[in-house]
Write a protein that holds these residues in place. Structure first.
Motif, mmCIF file in Angstrom:
data_model
loop_
_atom_site.group_PDB
_atom_site.id
_atom_site.type_symbol
_atom_site.label_atom_id
_atom_site.label_comp_id
_atom_site.label_asym_id
_atom_site.label_seq_id
_atom_site.Cartn_x
_atom_site.Cartn_y
_atom_site.Cartn_z
ATOM 1 N N THR A 1 0.813 -1.211 0.000
ATOM 2 C CA THR A 1 0.000 0.000 0.000
ATOM 3 C C THR A 1 0.853 1.271 0.000
ATOM 4 O O THR A 1 0.388 2.315 -0.426
ATOM 5 N N GLY A 2 2.095 1.176 0.423
ATOM 6 C CA GLY A 2 2.990 2.333 0.419
ATOM 7 C C GLY A 2 3.729 2.539 -0.889
ATOM 8 O O GLY A 2 4.522 3.476 -1.007
ATOM 9 N N ASP A 3 3.485 1.695 -1.879
ATOM 10 C CA ASP A 3 4.217 1.749 -3.147
ATOM 11 C C ASP A 3 3.390 2.301 -4.303
ATOM 12 O O ASP A 3 3.670 2.028 -5.469
ATOM 13 N N SER A 4 2.374 3.089 -3.994
ATOM 14 C CA SER A 4 1.450 3.539 -5.045
ATOM 15 C C SER A 4 2.141 4.384 -6.118
ATOM 16 O O SER A 4 1.817 4.256 -7.300
ATOM 17 N N GLU A 5 3.090 5.232 -5.750
ATOM 18 C CA GLU A 5 3.746 6.082 -6.756
ATOM 19 C C GLU A 5 4.587 5.246 -7.721
ATOM 20 O O GLU A 5 4.580 5.500 -8.928
ATOM 21 N N LEU A 6 5.305 4.256 -7.211
ATOM 22 C CA LEU A 6 6.101 3.396 -8.087
ATOM 23 C C LEU A 6 5.185 2.563 -8.986
ATOM 24 O O LEU A 6 5.443 2.409 -10.183
ATOM 25 N N ALA A 7 4.103 2.053 -8.438
ATOM 26 C CA ALA A 7 3.139 1.284 -9.238
ATOM 27 C C ALA A 7 2.524 2.180 -10.310
ATOM 28 O O ALA A 7 2.393 1.780 -11.478
ATOM 29 N N ARG A 8 2.156 3.393 -9.938
ATOM 30 C CA ARG A 8 1.581 4.332 -10.898
ATOM 31 C C ARG A 8 2.585 4.627 -12.015
ATOM 32 O O ARG A 8 2.225 4.694 -13.190
ATOM 33 N N PHE A 9 3.852 4.776 -11.654
ATOM 34 C CA PHE A 9 4.908 5.019 -12.643
ATOM 35 C C PHE A 9 4.968 3.876 -13.652
ATOM 36 O O PHE A 9 4.991 4.093 -14.859
ATOM 37 N N PHE A 10 4.992 2.629 -13.166
ATOM 38 C CA PHE A 10 5.082 1.471 -14.063
ATOM 39 C C PHE A 10 3.787 1.252 -14.848
ATOM 40 O O PHE A 10 3.806 0.630 -15.904
ATOM 41 N N GLY A 11 2.678 1.767 -14.344
ATOM 42 C CA GLY A 11 1.411 1.575 -15.027
ATOM 43 C C GLY A 11 1.016 2.666 -15.995
ATOM 44 O O GLY A 11 0.159 2.457 -16.847
ATOM 45 N N SER A 12 1.659 3.822 -15.907
ATOM 46 C CA SER A 12 1.194 4.945 -16.725
ATOM 47 C C SER A 12 2.185 5.396 -17.794
ATOM 48 O O SER A 12 1.866 6.266 -18.589
ATOM 49 N N ARG A 13 3.363 4.806 -17.823
ATOM 50 C CA ARG A 13 4.359 5.193 -18.827
ATOM 51 C C ARG A 13 4.631 4.022 -19.749
ATOM 52 O O ARG A 13 4.595 2.873 -19.340
ATOM 53 N N SER A 14 4.970 4.324 -20.974
ATOM 54 C CA SER A 14 5.303 3.293 -21.950
ATOM 55 C C SER A 14 6.809 3.075 -21.977
ATOM 56 O O SER A 14 7.574 4.031 -22.112
ATOM 57 N N GLY A 15 7.213 1.830 -21.867
ATOM 58 C CA GLY A 15 8.630 1.492 -21.945
ATOM 59 C C GLY A 15 9.208 1.699 -23.328
ATOM 60 O O GLY A 15 10.425 1.761 -23.492
ATOM 61 N N SER A 16 8.363 1.806 -24.338
ATOM 62 C CA SER A 16 8.871 2.077 -25.683
ATOM 63 C C SER A 16 9.283 3.541 -25.821
ATOM 64 O O SER A 16 10.004 3.896 -26.745
ATOM 65 N N GLU A 17 8.837 4.389 -24.893
ATOM 66 C CA GLU A 17 9.168 5.813 -24.929
ATOM 67 C C GLU A 17 10.026 6.267 -23.757
ATOM 68 O O GLU A 17 10.605 7.335 -23.793
ATOM 69 N N THR A 18 10.100 5.460 -22.687
ATOM 70 C CA THR A 18 10.764 5.842 -21.449
ATOM 71 C C THR A 18 11.576 4.668 -20.912
ATOM 72 O O THR A 18 11.106 3.542 -20.941
ATOM 73 N N ASP A 19 12.781 4.944 -20.411
ATOM 74 C CA ASP A 19 13.516 3.924 -19.670
ATOM 75 C C ASP A 19 12.959 3.945 -18.254
ATOM 76 O O ASP A 19 13.304 4.801 -17.450
ATOM 77 N N LYS A 20 12.073 3.012 -17.955
ATOM 78 C CA LYS A 20 11.397 3.000 -16.659
ATOM 79 C C LYS A 20 12.360 2.736 -15.506
ATOM 80 O O LYS A 20 12.030 2.978 -14.355
ATOM 81 N N PHE A 21 13.550 2.248 -15.795
ATOM 82 C CA PHE A 21 14.499 1.900 -14.743
ATOM 83 C C PHE A 21 15.498 3.017 -14.448
ATOM 84 O O PHE A 21 16.226 2.948 -13.459
ATOM 85 N N ALA A 22 15.527 4.043 -15.273
ATOM 86 C CA ALA A 22 16.443 5.168 -15.061
ATOM 87 C C ALA A 22 16.123 5.825 -13.721
ATOM 88 O O ALA A 22 14.983 6.176 -13.439
ATOM 89 N N GLY A 23 17.121 5.956 -12.877
ATOM 90 C CA GLY A 23 16.952 6.605 -11.588
ATOM 91 C C GLY A 23 16.397 5.716 -10.491
ATOM 92 O O GLY A 23 16.275 6.159 -9.355
ATOM 93 N N LEU A 24 16.040 4.472 -10.811
ATOM 94 C CA LEU A 24 15.527 3.558 -9.787
ATOM 95 C C LEU A 24 16.655 2.706 -9.225
ATOM 96 O O LEU A 24 17.638 2.422 -9.911
ATOM 97 N N ASP A 25 16.487 2.281 -7.993
ATOM 98 C CA ASP A 25 17.431 1.364 -7.356
ATOM 99 C C ASP A 25 17.017 -0.053 -7.713
ATOM 100 O O ASP A 25 15.932 -0.497 -7.333
ATOM 101 N N PHE A 26 17.858 -0.743 -8.487
ATOM 102 C CA PHE A 26 17.556 -2.113 -8.864
ATOM 103 C C PHE A 26 18.849 -2.892 -9.068
ATOM 104 O O PHE A 26 19.912 -2.310 -9.281
#
Length: 167
Positions: A71-96
């Motif tokens: 329940t505390g991860d809504s912003e990260l979930a929203r990020f992965f759900g609302s952006r297209s990976g064909s247009e954005t590197d979804k992993f840029a700036g994330l800790d992985f």
């Protein structure tokens, strides 16, 4: 008139974030359709939208991570759900980190399964079902799952009409 959305909306199933890679290309998306599919052997299924970049990468992938946001991860979930990976590197700036098979593991989502594809079923709908063998389970203990009702309105990175009909 009632619709399937009316019924399923009341169920409010947990969300997951699926990540994978193929040939050096990373992908990840928010997924609402998923379920344990077998107890012995341990299998898990998730459905990917044919419109998503993750689907196109998944066609070439064998291994995946199934992350369970809290329940505390809504912003990260929203990020992965609302952006297209064909247009954005979804992993840029994330800790992985990356598994030896190249699967990205999101540090902020430590409750996860590492799975290996068994089969992919395309029944003609706008999603494909990927059935996978569970290779590993990682968890930090009990948690409260993030659910669609907790995200409110979410505009996906691609609409269902943008799907690849026949890859």
């Amino acid at each position: 008139m009632n619709t399937i959305e009316d019924l399923i909306g009341s169920v409010d199933s947990p969300l997951i974030v699926v990540t994978t890679s193929a040939e050096g290309e990373r992908a990840g998306c928010l997924v609402g359709f998923h379920s344990q599919a077998s107890i012995d052997p341990e299998h898990y299924c998730f459905w990917l939208s044919k419109a998503n970049h993750t689907y196109r990468v998944a066609l070439r992938s064998e291994r995946f991570a199934v992350h369970f946001p809290t329940t505390g991860d809504s912003e990260l979930a929203r990020f992965f759900g609302s952006r297209s990976g064909s247009e954005t590197d979804k992993f840029a700036g994330l800790d992985f980190t990356v598994t030896e098979d190249g699967v990205p593991l999101l540090a902020d989502l430590p409750n996860r399964l590492i799975v290996e594809r068994i089969t992919m079923l395309d029944d003609g709908g706008d999603h494909v079902c990927l059935t996978a063998r569970v290779l590993a389970t990682e968890t930090k203990g009990g948690f409260a799952s993030l659910r669609p009702s907790q995200l409110g309105d979410l505009s996906p990175g691609h609409s269902a009409e943008e799907r690849a009909i026949r890859p």
